[in-house]
Design a protein around this motif. Structure first.
Motif, PDB file in Angstrom:
ATOM      1  N   GLU A 104     -17.507  47.969  20.654  1.00  0.00           N
ATOM      2  CA  GLU A 104     -17.921  47.750  22.036  1.00  0.00           C
ATOM      3  C   GLU A 104     -17.494  48.960  22.868  1.00  0.00           C
ATOM      4  O   GLU A 104     -16.331  49.354  22.838  1.00  0.00           O
ATOM      5  CB  GLU A 104     -17.288  46.486  22.608  1.00  0.00           C
ATOM      6  CG  GLU A 104     -17.676  45.205  21.882  1.00  0.00           C
ATOM      7  CD  GLU A 104     -16.967  43.983  22.430  1.00  0.00           C
ATOM      8  OE1 GLU A 104     -16.107  44.152  23.323  1.00  0.00           O
ATOM      9  OE2 GLU A 104     -17.254  42.862  21.960  1.00  0.00           O
ATOM     10  N   ALA A 105     -18.433  49.540  23.594  1.00  0.00           N
ATOM     11  CA  ALA A 105     -18.144  50.700  24.435  1.00  0.00           C
ATOM     12  C   ALA A 105     -18.747  50.469  25.817  1.00  0.00           C
ATOM     13  O   ALA A 105     -19.957  50.300  25.944  1.00  0.00           O
ATOM     14  CB  ALA A 105     -18.703  51.976  23.819  1.00  0.00           C
ATOM     15  N   GLY A 106     -17.920  50.446  26.833  1.00  0.00           N
ATOM     16  CA  GLY A 106     -18.393  50.232  28.192  1.00  0.00           C
ATOM     17  C   GLY A 106     -18.045  51.402  29.098  1.00  0.00           C
ATOM     18  O   GLY A 106     -17.077  52.130  28.852  1.00  0.00           O
ATOM     19  N   GLY A 107     -18.837  51.604  30.141  1.00  0.00           N
ATOM     20  CA  GLY A 107     -18.574  52.686  31.075  1.00  0.00           C
ATOM     21  C   GLY A 107     -18.698  54.063  30.470  1.00  0.00           C
ATOM     22  O   GLY A 107     -17.983  54.994  30.856  1.00  0.00           O
ATOM     23  N   VAL A 108     -19.632  54.216  29.509  1.00  0.00           N
ATOM     24  CA  VAL A 108     -19.811  55.508  28.831  1.00  0.00           C
ATOM     25  C   VAL A 108     -20.385  56.526  29.820  1.00  0.00           C
ATOM     26  O   VAL A 108     -21.379  56.258  30.492  1.00  0.00           O
ATOM     27  CB  VAL A 108     -20.748  55.351  27.615  1.00  0.00           C
ATOM     28  CG1 VAL A 108     -21.021  56.702  26.969  1.00  0.00           C
ATOM     29  CG2 VAL A 108     -20.155  54.371  26.613  1.00  0.00           C
ATOM     30  N   ARG A 109     -19.760  57.696  29.889  1.00  0.00           N
ATOM     31  CA  ARG A 109     -20.185  58.722  30.853  1.00  0.00           C
ATOM     32  C   ARG A 109     -20.787  59.951  30.190  1.00  0.00           C
ATOM     33  O   ARG A 109     -21.496  60.711  30.833  1.00  0.00           O
ATOM     34  CB  ARG A 109     -18.990  59.154  31.704  1.00  0.00           C
ATOM     35  CG  ARG A 109     -18.325  58.016  32.479  1.00  0.00           C
ATOM     36  CD  ARG A 109     -17.248  58.571  33.396  1.00  0.00           C
ATOM     37  NE  ARG A 109     -16.545  57.517  34.082  1.00  0.00           N
ATOM     38  CZ  ARG A 109     -15.361  57.040  33.724  1.00  0.00           C
ATOM     39  NH1 ARG A 109     -14.770  57.536  32.661  1.00  0.00           N
ATOM     40  NH2 ARG A 109     -14.782  56.079  34.408  1.00  0.00           N
ATOM     41  N   GLN A 110     -20.448  60.165  28.906  1.00  0.00           N
ATOM     42  CA  GLN A 110     -20.957  61.342  28.212  1.00  0.00           C
ATOM     43  C   GLN A 110     -21.543  60.913  26.866  1.00  0.00           C
ATOM     44  O   GLN A 110     -21.952  59.771  26.717  1.00  0.00           O
ATOM     45  CB  GLN A 110     -19.832  62.371  28.048  1.00  0.00           C
ATOM     46  CG  GLN A 110     -19.290  62.898  29.383  1.00  0.00           C
ATOM     47  CD  GLN A 110     -18.286  64.007  29.208  1.00  0.00           C
ATOM     48  OE1 GLN A 110     -18.426  64.853  28.323  1.00  0.00           O
ATOM     49  NE2 GLN A 110     -17.260  64.025  30.043  1.00  0.00           N
ATOM     50  N   SER A 111     -21.577  61.819  25.929  1.00  0.00           N
ATOM     51  CA  SER A 111     -22.179  61.504  24.633  1.00  0.00           C
ATOM     52  C   SER A 111     -21.340  60.479  23.876  1.00  0.00           C
ATOM     53  O   SER A 111     -20.115  60.447  23.984  1.00  0.00           O
ATOM     54  CB  SER A 111     -22.328  62.772  23.794  1.00  0.00           C
ATOM     55  OG  SER A 111     -23.259  63.659  24.393  1.00  0.00           O
ATOM     56  N   LEU A 112     -22.035  59.654  23.091  1.00  0.00           N
ATOM     57  CA  LEU A 112     -21.382  58.609  22.303  1.00  0.00           C
ATOM     58  C   LEU A 112     -21.995  58.558  20.918  1.00  0.00           C
ATOM     59  O   LEU A 112     -23.217  58.545  20.779  1.00  0.00           O
ATOM     60  CB  LEU A 112     -21.547  57.244  22.990  1.00  0.00           C
ATOM     61  CG  LEU A 112     -21.219  56.003  22.140  1.00  0.00           C
ATOM     62  CD1 LEU A 112     -19.737  55.964  21.798  1.00  0.00           C
ATOM     63  CD2 LEU A 112     -21.650  54.733  22.872  1.00  0.00           C
ATOM     64  N   GLU A 113     -21.135  58.533  19.905  1.00  0.00           N
ATOM     65  CA  GLU A 113     -21.575  58.281  18.536  1.00  0.00           C
ATOM     66  C   GLU A 113     -20.750  57.117  18.003  1.00  0.00           C
ATOM     67  O   GLU A 113     -19.519  57.156  18.041  1.00  0.00           O
ATOM     68  CB  GLU A 113     -21.382  59.513  17.662  1.00  0.00           C
ATOM     69  CG  GLU A 113     -21.856  59.308  16.231  1.00  0.00           C
ATOM     70  CD  GLU A 113     -21.797  60.569  15.383  1.00  0.00           C
ATOM     71  OE1 GLU A 113     -21.943  60.469  14.147  1.00  0.00           O
ATOM     72  OE2 GLU A 113     -21.595  61.650  15.975  1.00  0.00           O
ATOM     73  N   ALA A 114     -21.411  56.055  17.551  1.00  0.00           N
ATOM     74  CA  ALA A 114     -20.708  54.878  17.055  1.00  0.00           C
ATOM     75  C   ALA A 114     -21.387  54.389  15.787  1.00  0.00           C
ATOM     76  O   ALA A 114     -22.614  54.292  15.737  1.00  0.00           O
ATOM     77  CB  ALA A 114     -20.691  53.776  18.113  1.00  0.00           C
TER      78      ALA A 114
END
Length: 204
Positions: A104-114
């Motif tokens: 779970e990832a919230g408030g992402v502001r930049q790049s995300l790899e999951a």
């Protein structure tokens, strides 16, 4: 940098506002209190929690345990084998990994790899910056990505056994056949049983 802490048995608590080197234990959890700083943070049997204002200069890793971070800065990746990964309001690019657990990832502001093997992935972007990318992959689990209303992005999505749905106009109908793909100029790649892209007002 501050002193390293290396244990075999026992938990580690990094005191609020203090600076440490690397934190490592085999049997025990690791907690960074508000504003604590450390290098890499790793344990084998135990969870890791980092409170707001914490700064980690390396990877955050455990084998058997969950990882939870709120409002921190992490230079490396977050990785567990058996456990969930939950992050919120993190600064910087994120790389999240689990084998048996949800992400779970919230408030992402930049790049995300999951990526995870057995578990769902839920991600919510606070902003979609120019040049940022979001890549989400699960083998056995649904993927839900929430973007700001009016976000402009390119989407590449693929599922082996499931459906792809979006509240954003993709220009193509949702595809439900196995091995189906849909493409539309600019953003994440997702794999799983179900992929849902929704806006930040919760419409599905």
């Amino acid at each position: 940098p501050g002193r390293d802490i290396d244990k075999v048995n026992g938990s580690i608590t990094a005191t609020a506002g203090e600076a440490y080197g690397d934190l490592s234990t085999v049997n025990g959890g690791i907690d960074l209190e508000r504003g604590a700083r450390a290098g890499k943070v790793e344990t084998v049997n135990g969870g890791i929690y980092i409170d707001r204002g914490g700064i980690v200069g390396g990877n955050v890793e455990t084998v058997n345990g969950a990882i939870g971070l709120v409002g921190t800065q992490v230079a490396g990746g977050l990785e567990t084998v058996n456990g969930d990964v939950r992050v919120k309001d993190l600064d910087g690019e994120l790389n999240l990994e689990s084998v048996n657990g949800k992400i779970e990832a919230g408030g992402v502001r930049q790049s995300l790899e999951a990526q995870t093997v057995n578990g769902p992935i839920t991600a919510a972007a606070q902003t979609v910056g120019r040049g940022s990318t979001i890549s989400l992959e699960s083998v056995n689990g649904a993927i839900t990505l929430t973007l700001p209303k009016g976000a402009q992005f390119d989407l590449s999505a693929e599922t082996m056994n499931g459906t792809i749905a979006s509240t954003f106009p993709l220009g193509l109908p949702a595809l439900t056949k196995p091995h189906s793909k849909t493409r539309e100029p600019r953003a994440p790649k997702e794999k799983s049983r179900q992929i849902v892209v929704t806006d930040d007002q919760g419409e599905t």
